[in-house]
Write a protein that holds these residues in place. Structure first.
Motif, PDB file in Angstrom:
ATOM      1  N   ILE A 642      45.976  68.916  73.423  1.00  0.00           N
ATOM      2  CA  ILE A 642      45.257  70.040  72.831  1.00  0.00           C
ATOM      3  C   ILE A 642      43.873  69.549  72.418  1.00  0.00           C
ATOM      4  CG2 ILE A 642      45.272  71.801  71.011  1.00  0.00           C
ATOM      5  CD1 ILE A 642      47.580  72.090  72.967  1.00  0.00           C
ATOM      6  N   MET A 643      42.842  70.310  72.774  1.00  0.00           N
ATOM      7  CA  MET A 643      41.464  69.917  72.490  1.00  0.00           C
ATOM      8  C   MET A 643      40.883  70.770  71.359  1.00  0.00           C
ATOM      9  SD  MET A 643      41.388  67.653  74.832  1.00  0.00           S
ATOM     10  CE  MET A 643      39.694  67.107  74.968  1.00  0.00           C
ATOM     11  N   ALA A 644      40.095  70.124  70.495  1.00  0.00           N
ATOM     12  CA  ALA A 644      39.326  70.847  69.480  1.00  0.00           C
ATOM     13  C   ALA A 644      38.031  71.302  70.149  1.00  0.00           C
ATOM     14  CB  ALA A 644      39.038  69.947  68.287  1.00  0.00           C
ATOM     15  N   VAL A 645      37.872  72.608  70.297  1.00  0.00           N
ATOM     16  CA  VAL A 645      36.752  73.186  71.042  1.00  0.00           C
ATOM     17  C   VAL A 645      35.797  73.862  70.062  1.00  0.00           C
ATOM     18  CG1 VAL A 645      36.081  74.797  72.858  1.00  0.00           C
ATOM     19  CG2 VAL A 645      38.228  73.544  73.051  1.00  0.00           C
ATOM     20  N   PHE A 653      27.607  87.881  71.728  1.00  0.00           N
ATOM     21  CA  PHE A 653      28.636  87.445  72.682  1.00  0.00           C
ATOM     22  C   PHE A 653      29.891  86.921  71.990  1.00  0.00           C
ATOM     23  CE2 PHE A 653      24.478  86.513  74.791  1.00  0.00           C
ATOM     24  CZ  PHE A 653      24.536  87.542  75.730  1.00  0.00           C
ATOM     25  N   GLN A 654      29.979  87.054  70.673  1.00  0.00           N
ATOM     26  CA  GLN A 654      31.114  86.491  69.942  1.00  0.00           C
ATOM     27  C   GLN A 654      32.439  87.069  70.420  1.00  0.00           C
ATOM     28  OE1 GLN A 654      30.889  86.850  65.678  1.00  0.00           O
ATOM     29  NE2 GLN A 654      32.942  86.033  65.340  1.00  0.00           N
ATOM     30  N   GLY A 655      32.476  88.392  70.631  1.00  0.00           N
ATOM     31  CA  GLY A 655      33.727  89.040  71.061  1.00  0.00           C
ATOM     32  C   GLY A 655      34.215  88.524  72.399  1.00  0.00           C
ATOM     33  N   SER A 656      33.300  88.414  73.368  1.00  0.00           N
ATOM     34  CA  SER A 656      33.718  87.966  74.703  1.00  0.00           C
ATOM     35  C   SER A 656      34.147  86.501  74.682  1.00  0.00           C
ATOM     36  CB  SER A 656      32.576  88.157  75.707  1.00  0.00           C
ATOM     37  OG  SER A 656      31.438  87.410  75.319  1.00  0.00           O
ATOM     38  N   VAL A 657      33.474  85.677  73.843  1.00  0.00           N
ATOM     39  CA  VAL A 657      33.850  84.258  73.745  1.00  0.00           C
ATOM     40  C   VAL A 657      35.256  84.116  73.171  1.00  0.00           C
ATOM     41  CG1 VAL A 657      33.376  82.132  72.468  1.00  0.00           C
ATOM     42  CG2 VAL A 657      31.519  83.309  73.630  1.00  0.00           C
ATOM     43  N   MET A 658      35.554  84.876  72.108  1.00  0.00           N
ATOM     44  CA  MET A 658      36.887  84.789  71.504  1.00  0.00           C
ATOM     45  C   MET A 658      37.951  85.322  72.453  1.00  0.00           C
ATOM     46  SD  MET A 658      35.967  85.784  67.554  1.00  0.00           S
ATOM     47  CE  MET A 658      37.520  85.240  66.851  1.00  0.00           C
ATOM     48  N   ALA A 659      37.608  86.358  73.235  1.00  0.00           N
ATOM     49  CA  ALA A 659      38.561  86.886  74.220  1.00  0.00           C
ATOM     50  C   ALA A 659      38.860  85.841  75.292  1.00  0.00           C
ATOM     51  CB  ALA A 659      37.994  88.161  74.842  1.00  0.00           C
ATOM     52  N   GLN A 660      37.813  85.113  75.723  1.00  0.00           N
ATOM     53  CA  GLN A 660      38.011  84.062  76.730  1.00  0.00           C
ATOM     54  C   GLN A 660      38.921  82.958  76.203  1.00  0.00           C
ATOM     55  OE1 GLN A 660      34.077  82.731  77.659  1.00  0.00           O
ATOM     56  NE2 GLN A 660      33.594  84.489  78.956  1.00  0.00           N
ATOM     57  N   LEU A 661      38.707  82.560  74.956  1.00  0.00           N
ATOM     58  CA  LEU A 661      39.536  81.500  74.378  1.00  0.00           C
ATOM     59  C   LEU A 661      40.980  81.949  74.227  1.00  0.00           C
ATOM     60  CD1 LEU A 661      37.051  80.176  71.656  1.00  0.00           C
ATOM     61  CD2 LEU A 661      37.678  79.042  73.785  1.00  0.00           C
ATOM     62  N   LEU A 667      43.767  78.939  70.157  1.00  0.00           N
ATOM     63  CA  LEU A 667      43.979  79.418  68.796  1.00  0.00           C
ATOM     64  C   LEU A 667      42.669  79.250  68.029  1.00  0.00           C
ATOM     65  CD1 LEU A 667      45.867  80.340  66.462  1.00  0.00           C
ATOM     66  CD2 LEU A 667      46.324  77.924  66.026  1.00  0.00           C
ATOM     67  N   VAL A 668      42.023  80.363  67.675  1.00  0.00           N
ATOM     68  CA  VAL A 668      40.759  80.319  66.948  1.00  0.00           C
ATOM     69  C   VAL A 668      41.045  79.904  65.507  1.00  0.00           C
ATOM     70  CG1 VAL A 668      38.768  81.639  66.150  1.00  0.00           C
ATOM     71  CG2 VAL A 668      39.711  82.069  68.429  1.00  0.00           C
ATOM     72  N   THR A 669      40.407  78.831  65.073  1.00  0.00           N
ATOM     73  CA  THR A 669      40.672  78.286  63.729  1.00  0.00           C
ATOM     74  C   THR A 669      39.583  78.637  62.720  1.00  0.00           C
ATOM     75  OG1 THR A 669      39.616  76.199  64.360  1.00  0.00           O
ATOM     76  CG2 THR A 669      42.010  76.354  64.633  1.00  0.00           C
ATOM     77  N   GLY A 670      38.450  79.155  63.193  1.00  0.00           N
ATOM     78  CA  GLY A 670      37.396  79.529  62.255  1.00  0.00           C
ATOM     79  C   GLY A 670      36.104  79.860  62.957  1.00  0.00           C
ATOM     80  N   THR A 671      35.184  80.486  62.233  1.00  0.00           N
ATOM     81  CA  THR A 671      33.856  80.805  62.753  1.00  0.00           C
ATOM     82  C   THR A 671      32.821  80.466  61.684  1.00  0.00           C
ATOM     83  OG1 THR A 671      34.042  83.088  61.981  1.00  0.00           O
ATOM     84  CG2 THR A 671      34.680  82.655  64.272  1.00  0.00           C
ATOM     85  N   ALA A 682      38.045  76.423  67.824  1.00  0.00           N
ATOM     86  CA  ALA A 682      39.362  76.777  68.372  1.00  0.00           C
ATOM     87  C   ALA A 682      40.075  75.523  68.846  1.00  0.00           C
ATOM     88  CB  ALA A 682      39.209  77.770  69.521  1.00  0.00           C
ATOM     89  N   GLU A 683      41.382  75.660  69.012  1.00  0.00           N
ATOM     90  CA  GLU A 683      42.198  74.608  69.626  1.00  0.00           C
ATOM     91  C   GLU A 683      42.788  75.183  70.905  1.00  0.00           C
ATOM     92  OE1 GLU A 683      45.009  73.371  66.655  1.00  0.00           O
ATOM     93  OE2 GLU A 683      43.620  71.863  65.864  1.00  0.00           O
TER      94      GLU A 683
END
Length: 745
Positions: A642-645, A653-661, A667-671, A682-683
């Motif tokens: 698992i990578m810390a990304v 573009f925040q919505g599209s980035v989170m959708a891609q992840l 798993l989005v861990t914070g913004t 994200a992880e």
């Protein structure tokens, strides 16, 4: 100089160049060849996250110290590029791929500098640079702040206990906010940090800095900021500078007793008191001085150089240890003597290898004693004796010969066959060796093959060179899958080496689909009782092992452990290493998906031996049989890395980035948002990250950036586990259950 004049005139006649040019070169050679006392030596590295301005800062340092006559940009239009980016690929891509060494002089002090890459793919370059340096400059972007690779670099500095200065760069960029950056230093990195400077204006209005220690404003005039002018602090900034200076004194008083006494007794704190307190606390790593500037716009570099001399240690102030091994005794740590004389035997560490025009170039750091051209040295690992025909000091990709080096010097030698991390001494009877360099394990593997079979000789030469130079670049042949595999720290890492094979060895190669380093582990403990017995006339084989194979906790799921819990003589102690060897041999390849076993503990509880037929080899085979038995009876699972990304993108573009992840099982861990930009943390499983760079660029109009680093291993989803098992069975020629049923029908 007079004696050399005829020689210079002779050279000028052949080259049609003026005598003054050679005179200048000779004067420069004399200037840099002079050996300084150890108090006037600094060995520093410049480290940071990607695109924070490390190489640009180094270029400015070399210009202001007179080492180079003109400055060039990393991505300049003149196609020259920065001095420290000497590789053609570096200049084309605008990134640093290999660390580069240079040395220069500032205020009669000799400064050895190593410029390091920012990409996590080349993290070993940072690792081995910090291993041999006494201090560092941590460059932070005034807009990006503390980013993912910043965390990696600070961990490396902590590992080698390297004191450092923080330099907040790019104050001229839109959205720059040094206050936000220092708050991240305190919250994210838990550093006791405070400003030594304040900016006079930000973004396009940035004019200079206020020095809180000397309480003066500093301006940088001239075409290239070479003229440093000191003036009164602007009236509208005096209140803020007083507050920030009080804050600086408070932070220092918390960690320095001498300044705390002055602070508690309400005595005035002068400039010399502050300089001394900052130096003491910086050397102890209890305080982080934060300086400001913009390297691209030529502001703040000269005060940074002054701070390097004032606050960072010289080689004599750092305790460096060597391990002394004596027969029948425990290994002892010995403090090396950094005095620049011949009173102690020579000790040095080879920290980097590079193939040059004259053979292998070995970068070394001298920790004790001195070495002259023509001396003999020993490699403590191989005990080989070699003669040093040539000593050089490096300025990027150019070399300058020296006759002698002393403790604290960084230099290079030719014709020494060694590995990165080897120790060299002049007295091999001392049995001294330096601690080696930490090398992270590669996380990405790809199939590689030359396009033309006729290029296989060049391909072999390239692989042999690159694997020797870079310990994170691995090469092996998978006999089961019949393919050649290269492993590295990321896709960019392997892509760069593929391009270098084509450019430097005229050997174009094709990279296959990346392979991820999956692991296999048990879900629940499983007991075993295996008897290995073989009798075919004469000396037979007999061994019985009884114990438990159990999974380790999640935080240890990348390791293997072996414990001997036997009591009595059922398993004689000389045979225990055979059991451990059998366990480790079987761990190289699991039966579930062909990946290595990890996160397991082999507990040997009991067993049985035969007085004639038992041997270490028999117990090795018994341990292997026990693992096979557990494979059949136990419940196994596949682990994936698992990578810390960290993704940085404009707000829209925040919505599209989170959708891609999310689509990639992340798993989005914070913004974290600032000035129209957002950073998403994200992880994400490494197996789902391939091809993400192109997808991110296309969905963010080329504005989005991401970086990742290894975080941990975690169980993979059931559908992926089934797919991996099925693919492995097909590679072995075993039909899946459904196919077998159809064949029977």
């Amino acid at each position: 100089m007079i004696a050399l004049a005829p020689r210079l005139r002779f050279l000028s006649n052949f080259s049609n160049k003026p005598y003054k040019l050679y005179s200048k070169r000779y004067a420069s050679y004399v200037k840099y060849a002079e050996h300084k006392p150890i108090e006037k030596i600094r060995n520093i590295g410049i480290s940071a996250h990607i695109d924070s301005g490390k190489t640009t800062l180094t270029e400015r340092i070399l210009f202001y110290t007179g080492r180079i006559d003109e400055m060039h940009e990393v991505k300049g239009k003149d196609n020259v590029g920065a001095v420290m980016d000497s590789m053609e690929l570096e200049r084309q891509r605008g990134i640093t791929i290999q660390s580069a060494a240079t040395y220069t002089i500032w205020n009669d002090h000799n400064i050895n500098i190593i410029d390091t890459p920012g990409h996590v793919d080349f993290t070993v370059e940072v690792e081995r640079a910090l291993r041999v340096l006494d201090g560092a400059i941590l460059v932070l972007c005034a807009v990006g702040g503390v980013q993912s690779q910043t965390l990696t670099v600070t961990r490396q500095m902590k590992r080698y206990n390297v004191p450092f200065l923080a330099f907040i760069n790019k104050l001229d960029r839109a959205g720059s906010n040094p206050n936000r950056v220092i708050s991240q230093l305190r919250s994210k990195l838990q550093y006791n940090a405070a400003f030594l400077h304040l900016p006079i204006g930000l973004e396009g209005e940035h004019k200079g800095i206020v020095d809180l220690v000397s309480q003066k404003a500093i301006y940088f005039n001239g075409n290239f900021g070479e003229s440093v002018c000191y003036d009164e602090i602007p009236k509208d900034m005096r209140a803020e500078s007083d507050d920030r200076r009080s804050e600086l004194i408070e932070h220092l008083s918390n960690v320095d007793d001498k300044l705390a006494e002055l602070f508690m007794e309400d005595k005035p704190v002068n400039e010399l008191d502050l300089h001394a307190a900052i130096r003491r606390t910086c050397l102890k790593r209890t305080f982080t001085p934060v300086l400001l500037g913009t390297a691209l716009k030529n502001k703040g570099v000269q005060p940074l150089l002054d701070a390097v001399l004032r606050y960072l240690p010289n080689p004599g102030e750092v305790n460096n240890f060597a391990l002394c091994e004596k027969d029948g005794e425990d290994t002892q740590k010995i403090v090396l003597n950094p005095a620049r004389d011949d009173s102690s035997p020579f000790v040095s560490l080879a920290f980097k290898l590079e193939a040059g025009r004259y053979g292998q170039l070995t970068y070394m750091r001298c920790y004790q004693g001195s070495l002259k051209k023509g001396d003999y040295i020993f490699n403590t690992r191989t005990s080989r004796k070699v003669r040093i025909p040539r000593l050089v000091r490096l300025h990027s990709n150019t070399m300058e010969d020296v006759n002698e080096v002393f403790a604290g010097d960084i230099f290079a030698v030719f014709g020494v066959d060694c590995a990165s991390g080897d120790t060299f001494v002049t007295d091999n009877k001392l049995n001294l060796s330096m601690e080696s360099i930490f090398v992270p394990d590669p996380v990405v593997s790809m199939a590689i093959n030359p396009v033309n079979n006729k290029d296989r000789d060049n391909f072999s030469k390239a692989v042999a060179r690159f694997t020797k130079e870079d310990p994170t670049f691995h090469f092996f042949f998978d006999s089961d899958n019949k393919e050649t595999i290269v492993s590295g720290m990321g896709e960019l890492h392997l892509e760069i080496y593929a391009q270098r094979m084509e450019r430097e060895y005229n050997c174009p190669v094709v990279l296959g689909k990346p392979r991820v380093a999956f692991r296999e582990s048990l879900l629940h403990p499983c007991e075993f009782d295996y008897l290995h017995k073989k009798q075919s006339g004469g000396h037979g084989e007999f061994a019985r092992v009884i114990g438990i194979l159990e999974p380790l906790p999640p935080q240890k799921n990348t390791t293997l452990e072996f414990t001997d819990e036997t009591v009595g003589t059922n398993v004689p102690k000389p045979f225990i290493p055979g059991v451990k060897r059998g366990f480790l041999l079987m761990s190289e390849k699991g039966l579930l998906s062909g990946n290595k076993l990890s996160g397991l503990k082999f507990r040997l509880i009991d067993g049985m031996h035969h007085i004639v037929d038992s041997s270490e080899h028999a117990f090795c085979l018994a341990a292997q049989g026990a693992i096979k038995e557990v494979f059949e009876r136990g419940i196994w699972q596949i682990l994936e890395p698992i990578m810390a990304v960290e993704v940085t993108t404009p707000d829209e573009f925040q919505g599209s980035v989170m959708a891609q992840l999310n689509k990639r099982h992340g798993l989005v861990t914070g913004t974290d948002g600032t000035e129209g930009w957002v950073t998403v943390y994200a992880e994400v499983p490494l197996n789902d990250m391939f091809g993400y760079a192109g997808e991110l660029r296309s969905s963010t109009q080329g504005k989005g950036e991401f970086c990742m680093e290894y975080s941990r291993y975690s169980p993979c989803p059931a559908e992926l586990q089934e797919k991996l098992i099925e693919e492995y069975q097909k590679s072995l020629g075993i039909l899946p259950d459904k196919a077998q049923k159809k064949k029977k029908n």
